[in-house]
Design a protein around this motif. Structure first.
Motif, PDB file in Angstrom:
ATOM      1  N   THR A  89     -70.791 -17.505  11.347  1.00  0.00           N
ATOM      2  CA  THR A  89     -70.849 -18.316  12.563  1.00  0.00           C
ATOM      3  C   THR A  89     -70.377 -19.731  12.282  1.00  0.00           C
ATOM      4  O   THR A  89     -69.624 -20.323  13.074  1.00  0.00           O
ATOM      5  CB  THR A  89     -72.283 -18.344  13.120  1.00  0.00           C
ATOM      6  OG1 THR A  89     -72.666 -17.023  13.489  1.00  0.00           O
ATOM      7  CG2 THR A  89     -72.383 -19.251  14.331  1.00  0.00           C
ATOM      8  N   LEU A 149     -67.297 -21.706  13.992  1.00  0.00           N
ATOM      9  CA  LEU A 149     -67.458 -23.008  14.624  1.00  0.00           C
ATOM     10  C   LEU A 149     -66.515 -24.035  14.010  1.00  0.00           C
ATOM     11  O   LEU A 149     -65.943 -24.882  14.706  1.00  0.00           O
ATOM     12  CB  LEU A 149     -68.911 -23.471  14.486  1.00  0.00           C
ATOM     13  CG  LEU A 149     -69.921 -22.770  15.385  1.00  0.00           C
ATOM     14  CD1 LEU A 149     -71.345 -22.989  14.874  1.00  0.00           C
ATOM     15  CD2 LEU A 149     -69.788 -23.265  16.824  1.00  0.00           C
ATOM     16  N   ALA A 177     -69.308 -22.143  23.016  1.00  0.00           N
ATOM     17  CA  ALA A 177     -68.247 -23.073  22.627  1.00  0.00           C
ATOM     18  C   ALA A 177     -66.860 -22.456  22.695  1.00  0.00           C
ATOM     19  O   ALA A 177     -65.859 -23.173  22.720  1.00  0.00           O
ATOM     20  CB  ALA A 177     -68.512 -23.602  21.218  1.00  0.00           C
ATOM     21  N   LYS A 178     -66.767 -21.126  22.717  1.00  0.00           N
ATOM     22  CA  LYS A 178     -65.454 -20.475  22.796  1.00  0.00           C
ATOM     23  C   LYS A 178     -64.749 -20.791  24.104  1.00  0.00           C
ATOM     24  O   LYS A 178     -63.527 -20.702  24.194  1.00  0.00           O
ATOM     25  CB  LYS A 178     -65.616 -18.962  22.639  1.00  0.00           C
ATOM     26  CG  LYS A 178     -66.041 -18.544  21.240  1.00  0.00           C
ATOM     27  CD  LYS A 178     -66.349 -17.058  21.164  1.00  0.00           C
ATOM     28  CE  LYS A 178     -66.882 -16.681  19.794  1.00  0.00           C
ATOM     29  NZ  LYS A 178     -67.299 -15.255  19.706  1.00  0.00           N
ATOM     30  N   LEU A 206     -70.432 -27.121  21.268  1.00  0.00           N
ATOM     31  CA  LEU A 206     -69.858 -27.413  19.950  1.00  0.00           C
ATOM     32  C   LEU A 206     -70.421 -28.713  19.401  1.00  0.00           C
ATOM     33  O   LEU A 206     -70.695 -28.828  18.204  1.00  0.00           O
ATOM     34  CB  LEU A 206     -68.335 -27.483  20.055  1.00  0.00           C
ATOM     35  CG  LEU A 206     -67.580 -27.529  18.725  1.00  0.00           C
ATOM     36  CD1 LEU A 206     -67.836 -26.261  17.908  1.00  0.00           C
ATOM     37  CD2 LEU A 206     -66.089 -27.695  18.971  1.00  0.00           C
ATOM     38  N   PHE A 258     -69.720 -28.338   9.766  1.00  0.00           N
ATOM     39  CA  PHE A 258     -69.586 -26.890   9.607  1.00  0.00           C
ATOM     40  C   PHE A 258     -69.058 -26.521   8.228  1.00  0.00           C
ATOM     41  O   PHE A 258     -69.295 -25.416   7.737  1.00  0.00           O
ATOM     42  CB  PHE A 258     -68.664 -26.321  10.692  1.00  0.00           C
ATOM     43  CG  PHE A 258     -69.160 -26.538  12.090  1.00  0.00           C
ATOM     44  CD1 PHE A 258     -70.494 -26.309  12.415  1.00  0.00           C
ATOM     45  CD2 PHE A 258     -68.308 -26.985  13.083  1.00  0.00           C
ATOM     46  CE1 PHE A 258     -70.964 -26.515  13.703  1.00  0.00           C
ATOM     47  CE2 PHE A 258     -68.762 -27.190  14.385  1.00  0.00           C
ATOM     48  CZ  PHE A 258     -70.099 -26.961  14.687  1.00  0.00           C
ATOM     49  N   ALA A 314     -72.187 -20.929  19.505  1.00  0.00           N
ATOM     50  CA  ALA A 314     -70.809 -20.595  19.151  1.00  0.00           C
ATOM     51  C   ALA A 314     -70.148 -19.783  20.266  1.00  0.00           C
ATOM     52  O   ALA A 314     -68.977 -20.007  20.604  1.00  0.00           O
ATOM     53  CB  ALA A 314     -70.771 -19.816  17.833  1.00  0.00           C
ATOM     54  N   ALA A 368     -73.976 -27.854  18.242  1.00  0.00           N
ATOM     55  CA  ALA A 368     -73.918 -27.056  17.015  1.00  0.00           C
ATOM     56  C   ALA A 368     -73.523 -27.916  15.827  1.00  0.00           C
ATOM     57  O   ALA A 368     -74.048 -27.750  14.717  1.00  0.00           O
ATOM     58  CB  ALA A 368     -72.929 -25.902  17.186  1.00  0.00           C
TER      59      ALA A 368
END
Length: 276
Positions: free
Chosen positions: A96, A100, A60-61, A70, A127, A57, A73
Motif C-alpha cells: 500500500t 501511495l 486517493a486513486k 493522499l 511513503f 489509498a 495518508a
C-alpha cells in the motif's frame, strides 16, 4: 474486514471511522476534518491510522476527489516511526505504501502551486520511509535549523530564506550574530536524496525549492571555529530516526561488545555479538 470497534483512535473507540470515510468520499469537509483529527491528531498516529491506509489509498486513486486522502495518508506515513504498537500492521502495508508513493510521484508536475507541490513531495518522502526529510523539507521562505558543529560542538543556526542564507551563533539578546554566508551545493554534485529532490524541483519548474535545496544540502562555516561542514550531513546525524524497512520492521543492527576479562597476564579481550 477490519473490526473498527476493537481499535482506538485519538478520541477513543474507532467505530466511527468507516462512516466518516464514506462521507469523506462524497467530499463532506466536516468528515474529512474529523478523519484528520482522529487519525493524525497533531501528528500523532495510532494503530487505527495504519489500518486506514488501504482505504485512503483507494480513495486517493481518484485524483480530484482523493487529494485530501493522499495528504492524510502522507501525514500518517510521516509518523510511522513513532511508538504506535502496530509494527506488524505497518509491515503488511508495504505494498500500500509503495502504491501511495507512486500516486504522490505522479501528482508532481509543472505548473503546480508551490505549496501543493511541496505537500506531494513531502508525502512521497514519507511513503519512502524518509521521515527525516519529510519533516525537514520546507518552502525556504523563512527556514531556520540548528545543528552542532562537528568540530567544536557549537550550536550553529542555519538560515535559508528571504532574510538571508547564512550560518550564525544565536545570541538571545542580540539575535543571530557572526553571520557567515552559506556555500550552496553545485547541483550536478548532489547525491542521494538531495539530488533526487533537486532534480524533481528543477524538472517541474519549482525554482524557489530548487534554490533552497542547494543550500540545505550545501556547506556551512562554523562562526566559532571557522571549520566547514555539510549541513544536511550534520542535521541527519543528529535527527535521523532508527532505520525502518517497511517490509520487515526495524532493521536489526549488530554491535560488537568488547568484554575485558581478568587473566594472569592482566586483562584479555572477548567479543560478543549483540543484536538490536
Amino acid at each position: 474486514m477490519i473490526d473498527w470497534s476493537a481499535l482506538q483512535d485519538a478520541y477513543g473507540p474507532a467505530h466511527a471511522i468507516p462512516g466518516l470515510l464514506d462521507r469523506a468520499i462524497a467530499r463532506d469537509q466536516e468528515a474529512v476534518d474529523w478523519l484528520w483529527g482522529r487519525l493524525c491528531h497533531q501528528g500523532t498516529i495510532t494503530p487505527t491510522s495504519i489500518a486506514a491506509l488501504p482505504q485512503l489509498a483507494d480513495i486517493a486513486k481518484t485524483e480530484d476527489a482523493g487529494d485530501w486522502a493522499l495528504d492524510l495518508a502522507g501525514a500518517i506515513a510521516g509518523g510511522l516511526l513513532q511508538p504506535h504498537g502496530a509494527d506488524e500492521e505497518v509491515a503488511r502495508c508495504a505494498a500500500t505504501l509503495a502504491e501511495l508513493r507512486a500516486m504522490a510521484a505522479a501528482r508532481l508536475r509543472p505548473g503546480l502551486d508551490g505549496t501543493i507541490y511541496l505537500s506531494w513531495l513531502r508525502a512521497m518522502l514519507a511513503f519512502d520511509g524518509q521521515t527525516l526529510w519529510f519533516e525537514a523539507l520546507d518552502d525556504f521562505t523563512d527556514y531556520f535549523v540548528t545543528v552542532a558543529c562537528p568540530h567544536c560542538d557549537a550550536p550553529v543556526t542555519i538560515a535559508v530564506g528571504d532574510y538571508g542564507c547564512y550560518s550564525s551563533i544565536r545570541d538571545w539578546n542580540l539575535g543571530n550574530v557572526h553571520q557567515v554566508p552559506l556555500r550552496p551545493a553545485v547541483p550536478h554534485k548532489l547525491t542521494g536524496t538531495g539530488r533526487m529532490l533537486h532534480e524533481s524541483a528543477v524538472r517541474d519548474g519549482q525554482q524557489r525549492l530548487a534554490w533552497g535545496l542547494t543550500h540545505l544540502f550545501g556547506q556551512a562555516e562554523c562562526p566559532g571555529c571557522g571549520s566547514a561542514f555539510g549541513i544536511a550531513d550534520e542535521y541527519a546525524a543528529a535527527n535521523a530516526p532508527a532505520p525502518w524497512d517497511f517490509a520487515r520492521g526495524h532493521i536489526k543492527t549488530t554491535f560488537l561488545l568488547v568484554v575485558l576479562r581478568p587473566s594472569r597476564a592482566g586483562y584479555c579481550c572477548g567479543a560478543v555479538d549483540v543484536d538490536c
